[in-house]
Design an enzyme around this catalytic site. Structure first.
Site, PDB file in Angstrom:
ATOM      1  CG  ASP A  53      -1.794  -1.139   1.234  1.00 29.82           C
ATOM      2  OD1 ASP A  53      -2.036  -1.934   0.116  1.00 29.82           O
ATOM      3  OD2 ASP A  53      -2.525  -1.046   2.071  1.00 29.82           O
ATOM      4  CE  LYS A 111     -32.158 -10.184 -10.509  1.00 31.58           C
ATOM      5  NZ  LYS A 111     -32.262  -8.867  -9.910  1.00 31.58           N
TER       6      LYS A 111
END
Ligand code: IVH
Length: 685
Positions: free
Chosen positions: A48, A130
């Site tokens: 990071d 979904k």
């Protein structure tokens, strides 16, 4: 894939404008490449800190040469200025919706219709979760994000380009840093959503700040994306999965599966659970697995989408007015339903705690009838403004106990009544009081029959001393005839006493008395401590206490400080325990139990698993999950709930959670089965 070579870094102040332009472009490519590694492959190749360094270098260049800022620069993800209203965008081709089915028969009919429509004997399908978020269309020209819009009415949506740019998972330039051929014009559709843990954290923060909270991740995602001020969107933890290439793109692969592969290749995050099926049975099996795993996923899904794979077949099947014939949504049973609160009553628990319970107009949620739901305490009733007569949204998800999500205020007629817990105990009419700083109101009469009944059944419950036959009805009957007044009296019962009771015959009376007496042999110290029903002492705390105290007597004599020294036990639990043992009635109870022969000793603590961290998933044949945790702790190990880089072993039983096994794979955690686990514990399997 190896990490990219970094170009030698020059001090920003020394760069000519030409050099700066080149360096900035290289940095944008680098940053986009690392986004791809992080978001799409879930496999970053730099830290990071290194990533932040690239960003700050780019920022420094853009600050020095502001005219070098481009719309696709990662520095533009912060949001920009608020707008008056959303511009509307017409979709190049309509964003269709999906027909839905609710069971396997209807799904089979969808498949058969597709066979009939194409004249084929079998068709390859693609299954996808979904996602329960909101669909967004993204347009890329020459590999750069040029616009993004919501679905709207399917034809025209709202321009949310500035907003979606703030989502790190949305690529701003495609294929950066990799050799990928970029389509000239690309329309991609996907779902913007909020991950569950991020949603919880976000809502908690909102509440702390006195800002609006959201009923579910979907609403939070919608509310966050449709912000006129994109800098607000930038602060919301949004995610995205991409699920379709729009037909007006300059490159449309000949199958949906290849489209998904192309998307991933270009840098779009697609879902790892997407799968291809050669027939409807495979698809059904996959759906059932998804339905089982849905609560383990870090995001909400409300069903599965199945799409005919071949684009030629899709074209043959065509579309209806608003939905394609080549795709279907197979919904899961709803986990949330609305219903009416007919009444609210107060339940008295074993510690005297009064719990408001809503009696509902019964509803089926996820295949189970729900007719009562706990409202927890008065604060919760007030906070959610729950009234008798209200229509409420009730949720029952997975193992979670049903709860009221929110009141549907639009349905209020004005006849709803506010609710307050009674001032007197509804069972014994004793005084109810609320301790300062605590959410619970309690009946203070220690002899309250409601409390005694709960104490008896808790004592005999499976996780406590597991006394078969000591259920609600028996406890009630015993109290009614004054055969017992506390749990120690159980040991004085004779079969003859029980035969008097309505539900007992000779054999069952004998069995219960024996079951009670057996506990003198079988009770472990942890179970007995838990069985006493000390407020705030659950199974885990009870087990922790046995690490430090070898017997009930030792625990009874311990002071608050000694208890608090046990790791993980806070001051509330410590005071709760010492107060319980300070009470003369309780001290007498413990003494009488000992006289009856209940005096288990803590087992010696082993060191077989010292320093090792375990996660148990699925069910084990030889013990419950709690017992497994107890066994781990007793051998000096640590049992946690989720797999991380620190986990040494994942113990896998039957029906394991998919997210745990995939996390173990990711972190390289050693996966063992029950047999291997028992061997580590030093037990025979
Ligand atoms: S495909 C023509 N795939 O469901 C194909 N939709 O009722 C159109 N959705 O508005 C949709 N996950 O918001 C597709 N994997 C997925 C999806 C998905 C969620 C949503 C989408 C759409 C709605 C369709």
């Amino acid at each position: 894939m190896p990490a990219r070579q970094k170009a030698p870094k020059k001090d920003v102040g020394e760069l000519t404008k030409r050099q700066a332009r080149k360096r900035a472009d290289g940095l944008r490519d680098d940053i986009e490449f690392h986004n791809y590694r992080y978001y799409v492959l879930d496999d970053p190749v730099i830290s990071d800190a290194e990533y932040d360094e690239l960003k700050s270098e780019l920022q420094a260049i853009e600050e020095r040469f502001p005219d070098l800022v481009t719309p696709d620069s990662p520095t533009q993800r912060v949001g920009g200025a608020p707008k008056e209203g959303f511009r509307t965008v017409e979709h190049e081709s309509p964003m269709l919706s999906l027909d839905t089915v609710n069971d396997a028969d209807a799904f089979r009919r969808f498949y058969e219709n597709a066979l009939r429509g194409t004249g084929k004997e079998r068709i390859t399908l693609v299954g996808e979760p979904k996602f329960d978020g909101l669909s967004v269309e993204f347009v890329y020209d020459n590999g750069k994000l040029s616009s993004a819009s919501t679905r709207g009415d399917g034809t025209t949506g709202e321009d949310v380009t500035a907003n979606v740019k703030t989502i790190g998972e949305v690529p701003l330039r495609l294929g950066a840093g990799r050799e990928v051929s970029i389509p000239r014009h690309l329309v991609v559709r996907g779902e913007v959503y909020m991950e569950r843990p991020a949603f919880e954290e976000f809502n908690r923060r909102q509440e702390e700040e006195g800002a609006k909270t959201f009923a579910n991740p979907r609403n939070a995602a919608a509310g966050s994306l449709r912000q006129l001020d994109p800098s607000i969107t930038a602060r919301r933890p949004l995610s995205v999965y991409f699920w379709q290439v729009g037909p007006s793109s300059s490159r449309v692969p000949d199958s949906h599966w290849t489209s998904l592969e192309m998307l991933e290749e270009l840098g779009f995050r697609t879902n790892a659970r997407n799968e291809r099926f050669e027939n409807e049975d495979e698809a059904i099996e996959w759906y059932e697995n998804m339905a089982r795993d849905r609560d383990d996923l870090p995001y909400e899904i409300d069903g599965c989408v199945f799409k005919v794979n071949s684009v030629d077949d899709q074209n043959v099947l065509g579309t209806r007015a608003a939905s394609p014939r080549w795709a279907i949504a197979w919904k899961f049973p709803a986990q949330r339903k609305t219903t009416k609160i007919n009444e609210i009553e107060a339940n008295v628990g074993r510690t005297g705690k009064l719990t408001p319970v809503a009696l509902l107009e019964p509803v089926q949620i996820g295949g189970v009838e729900v007719s009562r739901v706990s409202l927890h305490n008065q604060d919760e009733v007030d906070r959610k403004d729950i009234r008798v007569g209200d229509t409420v949204l009730v949720e029952r998800a997975g193992d979670v106990i049903p709860h009221v999500v929110q009141v549907v205020k639009d349905k209020r007629t004005g006849n709803e009544k506010k609710y307050h817990l009674p001032k007197k105990c509804p069972v014994c009419a004793g005084p109810v009081s609320r301790v300062e700083g605590e959410a619970a109101s309690r009946c203070t009469n220690a002899a309250c029959p409601a409390q005694l009944k709960e104490k008896l059944t808790h004592y005999g419950s499976r996780a406590a001393l597991d006394i078969e036959g000591l259920g609600d009805k028996t406890a009630e009957a015993l109290l009614e005839r004054s055969l017992v007044e506390d749990v120690a009296d159980l040991y004085e019962l004779e079969p003859d006493d029980l035969i008097e009771l309505p539900t007992f015959a000779e054999k069952s009376a004998q069995n219960l008395v024996e079951a009670i007496r057996e506990t003198k042999e079988t009770a472990t110290l942890a179970r007995l401590i838990y069985a006493l029903g000390i407020p705030n002492v659950g199974k885990t705390v009870a087990t922790d206490l046995t690490m430090r105290f070898g017997s009930l007597e030792e625990l009874a004599g311990a002071d608050r400080e000694a208890i608090q020294q046990i790791e993980g036990l806070g001051p509330t639990v410590a005071s709760s325990i010492s107060e319980w043992f300070e009470n003369a009635r309780n001290r007498k109870l413990v003494k009488r139990l000992r006289e009856h022969g209940l005096d288990p000793r803590a087992e010696e603590r082993g060191t077989r698993l010292a320093g090792k961290t375990f996660v148990v998933t699925g069910s084990l044949a030889s013990m419950s999950r709690d017992e497994a945790k107890e066994a781990i702790v007793r051998q000096g190990g640590e049992a946690t709930g989720s797999v991380s880089g620190k986990t040494d072993y994942l113990v896998v039983g039957r029906n394991p959670g998919a997210s745990k096994t995939s996390a173990a794979e990711k972190h390289g955690t050693t996966v063992i089965d029950e047999k291997e686990f028992l061997e580590l514990l030093g037990r025979k399997s």
